[in-house]
Structures are given as structure tokens and as C-alpha cells.
Design a protein around this motif. Structure first.
Motif, PDB file in Angstrom:
ATOM      1  N   ASP A  45       0.822  -1.214   0.000  1.00  0.00           N
ATOM      2  CA  ASP A  45       0.000   0.000   0.000  1.00  0.00           C
ATOM      3  C   ASP A  45       0.854   1.261   0.000  1.00  0.00           C
ATOM      4  OD1 ASP A  45      -2.279  -1.579   0.004  1.00  0.00           O
ATOM      5  OD2 ASP A  45      -2.511  -1.493   2.184  1.00  0.00           O
ATOM      6  N   TRP A  46       1.913   1.273   0.812  1.00  0.00           N
ATOM      7  CA  TRP A  46       2.765   2.461   0.913  1.00  0.00           C
ATOM      8  C   TRP A  46       3.438   2.755  -0.432  1.00  0.00           C
ATOM      9  CZ3 TRP A  46       7.646   4.383   0.323  1.00  0.00           C
ATOM     10  CH2 TRP A  46       7.912   5.597   0.952  1.00  0.00           C
ATOM     11  N   ALA A  54       3.227   5.947  -2.860  1.00  0.00           N
ATOM     12  CA  ALA A  54       4.464   6.693  -3.126  1.00  0.00           C
ATOM     13  C   ALA A  54       4.739   6.831  -4.620  1.00  0.00           C
ATOM     14  CB  ALA A  54       5.640   6.016  -2.429  1.00  0.00           C
ATOM     15  N   PHE A  55       4.448   5.783  -5.390  1.00  0.00           N
ATOM     16  CA  PHE A  55       4.755   5.784  -6.818  1.00  0.00           C
ATOM     17  C   PHE A  55       3.516   5.986  -7.698  1.00  0.00           C
ATOM     18  CE2 PHE A  55       8.616   4.141  -5.098  1.00  0.00           C
ATOM     19  CZ  PHE A  55       9.605   4.436  -6.021  1.00  0.00           C
ATOM     20  N   ASP A  56       2.353   6.169  -7.082  1.00  0.00           N
ATOM     21  CA  ASP A  56       1.099   6.355  -7.828  1.00  0.00           C
ATOM     22  C   ASP A  56       0.849   5.227  -8.825  1.00  0.00           C
ATOM     23  OD1 ASP A  56       0.296   8.780  -6.588  1.00  0.00           O
ATOM     24  OD2 ASP A  56       1.682   9.899  -7.879  1.00  0.00           O
ATOM     25  N   LYS A  57       1.126   3.998  -8.412  1.00  0.00           N
ATOM     26  CA  LYS A  57       0.928   2.820  -9.269  1.00  0.00           C
ATOM     27  C   LYS A  57       0.426   1.667  -8.420  1.00  0.00           C
ATOM     28  CE  LYS A  57       2.843   4.250 -13.168  1.00  0.00           C
ATOM     29  NZ  LYS A  57       2.241   4.267 -14.440  1.00  0.00           N
ATOM     30  N   PRO A  78       2.528 -13.762  -2.431  1.00  0.00           N
ATOM     31  CA  PRO A  78       3.125 -13.685  -1.083  1.00  0.00           C
ATOM     32  C   PRO A  78       4.655 -13.592  -1.076  1.00  0.00           C
ATOM     33  CG  PRO A  78       1.478 -15.433  -1.187  1.00  0.00           C
ATOM     34  CD  PRO A  78       1.675 -14.930  -2.591  1.00  0.00           C
ATOM     35  N   PHE A  79       5.290 -13.967  -2.175  1.00  0.00           N
ATOM     36  CA  PHE A  79       6.753 -13.959  -2.249  1.00  0.00           C
ATOM     37  C   PHE A  79       7.319 -12.774  -3.029  1.00  0.00           C
ATOM     38  CE2 PHE A  79       4.995 -16.436  -5.690  1.00  0.00           C
ATOM     39  CZ  PHE A  79       5.656 -15.952  -6.801  1.00  0.00           C
ATOM     40  N   TYR A  80       6.442 -12.010  -3.718  1.00  0.00           N
ATOM     41  CA  TYR A  80       6.950 -10.904  -4.548  1.00  0.00           C
ATOM     42  C   TYR A  80       5.782 -10.024  -4.999  1.00  0.00           C
ATOM     43  CZ  TYR A  80       9.562  -8.450  -8.198  1.00  0.00           C
ATOM     44  OH  TYR A  80      10.172  -7.495  -8.970  1.00  0.00           O
ATOM     45  N   ILE A  81       5.990  -8.719  -4.927  1.00  0.00           N
ATOM     46  CA  ILE A  81       5.035  -7.758  -5.475  1.00  0.00           C
ATOM     47  C   ILE A  81       5.792  -6.900  -6.476  1.00  0.00           C
ATOM     48  CG2 ILE A  81       3.547  -5.777  -4.954  1.00  0.00           C
ATOM     49  CD1 ILE A  81       3.032  -7.102  -2.220  1.00  0.00           C
ATOM     50  N   GLY A  82       5.251  -6.793  -7.689  1.00  0.00           N
ATOM     51  CA  GLY A  82       5.933  -6.050  -8.740  1.00  0.00           C
ATOM     52  C   GLY A  82       5.112  -4.900  -9.276  1.00  0.00           C
ATOM     53  N   TYR A  83       5.780  -3.774  -9.489  1.00  0.00           N
ATOM     54  CA  TYR A  83       5.181  -2.580 -10.062  1.00  0.00           C
ATOM     55  C   TYR A  83       5.927  -2.231 -11.340  1.00  0.00           C
ATOM     56  CZ  TYR A  83       3.621  -1.838  -5.227  1.00  0.00           C
ATOM     57  OH  TYR A  83       3.083  -1.985  -3.980  1.00  0.00           O
ATOM     58  N   ASN A  84       5.204  -1.727 -12.341  1.00  0.00           N
ATOM     59  CA  ASN A  84       5.832  -1.212 -13.550  1.00  0.00           C
ATOM     60  C   ASN A  84       5.892   0.302 -13.408  1.00  0.00           C
ATOM     61  OD1 ASN A  84       6.389  -0.143 -16.095  1.00  0.00           O
ATOM     62  ND2 ASN A  84       5.313  -1.781 -17.149  1.00  0.00           N
ATOM     63  N   GLY A 116       7.195   3.277 -15.250  1.00  0.00           N
ATOM     64  CA  GLY A 116       7.730   3.834 -16.488  1.00  0.00           C
ATOM     65  C   GLY A 116       8.549   2.841 -17.294  1.00  0.00           C
ATOM     66  N   GLY A 117       8.162   1.568 -17.265  1.00  0.00           N
ATOM     67  CA  GLY A 117       8.884   0.549 -18.014  1.00  0.00           C
ATOM     68  C   GLY A 117       9.999  -0.129 -17.235  1.00  0.00           C
ATOM     69  N   PHE A 118      10.151   0.217 -15.957  1.00  0.00           N
ATOM     70  CA  PHE A 118      11.165  -0.403 -15.102  1.00  0.00           C
ATOM     71  C   PHE A 118      10.469  -1.083 -13.930  1.00  0.00           C
ATOM     72  CE2 PHE A 118      13.072   3.130 -17.298  1.00  0.00           C
ATOM     73  CZ  PHE A 118      14.234   2.569 -17.805  1.00  0.00           C
ATOM     74  N   GLU A 119      11.068  -2.112 -13.409  1.00  0.00           N
ATOM     75  CA  GLU A 119      10.472  -2.915 -12.345  1.00  0.00           C
ATOM     76  C   GLU A 119      10.875  -2.417 -10.963  1.00  0.00           C
ATOM     77  OE1 GLU A 119       8.726  -6.828 -10.986  1.00  0.00           O
ATOM     78  OE2 GLU A 119       8.643  -5.738 -12.875  1.00  0.00           O
ATOM     79  N   LEU A 120       9.870  -2.192 -10.122  1.00  0.00           N
ATOM     80  CA  LEU A 120      10.084  -1.994  -8.696  1.00  0.00           C
ATOM     81  C   LEU A 120       9.490  -3.218  -8.035  1.00  0.00           C
ATOM     82  CD1 LEU A 120       9.221   1.117  -6.542  1.00  0.00           C
ATOM     83  CD2 LEU A 120       8.777  -1.195  -5.773  1.00  0.00           C
ATOM     84  N   GLY A 121      10.331  -3.968  -7.305  1.00  0.00           N
ATOM     85  CA  GLY A 121       9.858  -5.179  -6.670  1.00  0.00           C
ATOM     86  C   GLY A 121       9.958  -5.104  -5.161  1.00  0.00           C
ATOM     87  N   LEU A 122       9.011  -5.737  -4.484  1.00  0.00           N
ATOM     88  CA  LEU A 122       9.045  -5.882  -3.034  1.00  0.00           C
ATOM     89  C   LEU A 122       9.153  -7.362  -2.706  1.00  0.00           C
ATOM     90  CD1 LEU A 122       6.099  -3.520  -1.992  1.00  0.00           C
ATOM     91  CD2 LEU A 122       8.540  -2.964  -2.107  1.00  0.00           C
ATOM     92  N   GLN A 123      10.054  -7.694  -1.805  1.00  0.00           N
ATOM     93  CA  GLN A 123      10.212  -9.066  -1.339  1.00  0.00           C
ATOM     94  C   GLN A 123      10.137  -9.078   0.179  1.00  0.00           C
ATOM     95  OE1 GLN A 123      13.991 -10.339  -2.968  1.00  0.00           O
ATOM     96  NE2 GLN A 123      12.981 -11.398  -4.632  1.00  0.00           N
ATOM     97  N   PRO A 124       9.589 -10.163   0.745  1.00  0.00           N
ATOM     98  CA  PRO A 124       9.506 -10.241   2.205  1.00  0.00           C
ATOM     99  C   PRO A 124      10.875 -10.383   2.845  1.00  0.00           C
ATOM    100  CG  PRO A 124       8.667 -12.252   1.195  1.00  0.00           C
ATOM    101  CD  PRO A 124       9.014 -11.313   0.079  1.00  0.00           C
ATOM    102  N   ARG A 125      10.995  -9.778   4.009  1.00  0.00           N
ATOM    103  CA  ARG A 125      12.218  -9.862   4.807  1.00  0.00           C
ATOM    104  C   ARG A 125      11.778 -10.069   6.248  1.00  0.00           C
ATOM    105  NH1 ARG A 125      17.342  -6.261   4.375  1.00  0.00           N
ATOM    106  NH2 ARG A 125      18.413  -6.776   6.293  1.00  0.00           N
TER     107      ARG A 125
END
Length: 121
Positions: free
Chosen positions: A19-20, A24-27, A34-40, A42-51
Motif C-alpha cells: 500500500d505504501w 508513493a509511486f502512484d501505481k 506472497p513472495f513478490y510484489i511487482g510494479y511497472n 515507467g517501463g522499469f520494475e520496482l519489486g518488493l520481497q519479504p524480509r
């Protein structure tokens, strides 16, 4: 080498981070598991992984800078969303300005205004 494709941030609470980062990125994420969240972004990948533990020290040896049109507005928006100051907007030559914040999970998010840089196809 073809250029940067993905930046991954590790977080202890994947749902809150999803959600944050969406705000923050308006996307919204295009991939949500559960293992990965991906955002596009501008054509580049922003990924979130659990830690498991955000208290662990995170490296500051590398910072990815995301391009923005208005660095002061974007910087303030990130702070308003709960990020903390890491590097205030700073002119680094010509019209180029960089800044960075730490998200609530202590990842460094760099932003850059660089009207001279053009993405190659």
C-alpha cells in the motif's frame, strides 16, 4: 548490458509496504504474490520481497534513483507518507537535482530530476 531493469526493496510487512509503495509511486502492482510484489514504473520494475527483520542493517553502498518531473513535490510527498529524510534535494550540476529518503522499512529511495537524460530504445 541492456541497462537497469529492476530494483528490489525488502520489507518486513509486505501488505503494508504494498500500500505504501502504491501511494508513493502512484501505481498499483501488476504482480501480487506472497513472495513478490511487482510494479511497472515507467517501463522499469520496482519489486518488493519479504524480509524477516527490518532491524538488520541494510547496505547504503548502492542507491537507485527514480526519475521525477518535480523533485521538491515528490520529496515532500514521500516525507508526508512517512518516509524519513536521507538526502535533501541537492543540485549536482546544471539542472540535475537528486534527493533520497528512507521508507518505513529503511530502504533508501533515490529520486532524480535530470532533464538531460533520455532513455535509449
Amino acid at each position: 548490458m541492456l541497462g537497469l531493469r529492476t530494483t528490489i526493496y525488502k520489507v518486513s510487512d509486505l501488505e503494508k509496504a504494498k500500500d505504501w509503495y502504491a501511494k508513493a509511486f502512484d501505481k498499483q502492482p501488476y504482480f501480487d504474490e506472497p513472495f513478490y510484489i511487482g510494479y511497472n514504473i515507467g517501463g522499469f520494475e520496482l519489486g518488493l520481497q519479504p524480509r524477516d527483520n527490518d532491524g538488520e542493517q541494510k547496505t547504503e553502498a548502492a542507491i537507485s534513483y527514480w526519475g521525477v518531473d518535480n523533485i521538491n513535490n515528490t520529496y515532500q510527498k514521500l516525507l508526508d507518507l512517512g518516509a524519513s529524510e536521507y538526502e535533501k534535494p541537492t543540485n549536482v550540476g546544471g539542472e540535475i537535482v537528486v534527493a533520497s529518503v528512507k521508507c518505513p522499512w529503511n530502504n533508501i529511495i533515490g529520486i532524480i530530476y535530470n532533464p538531460e537524460f533520455k532513455i535509449e530504445n
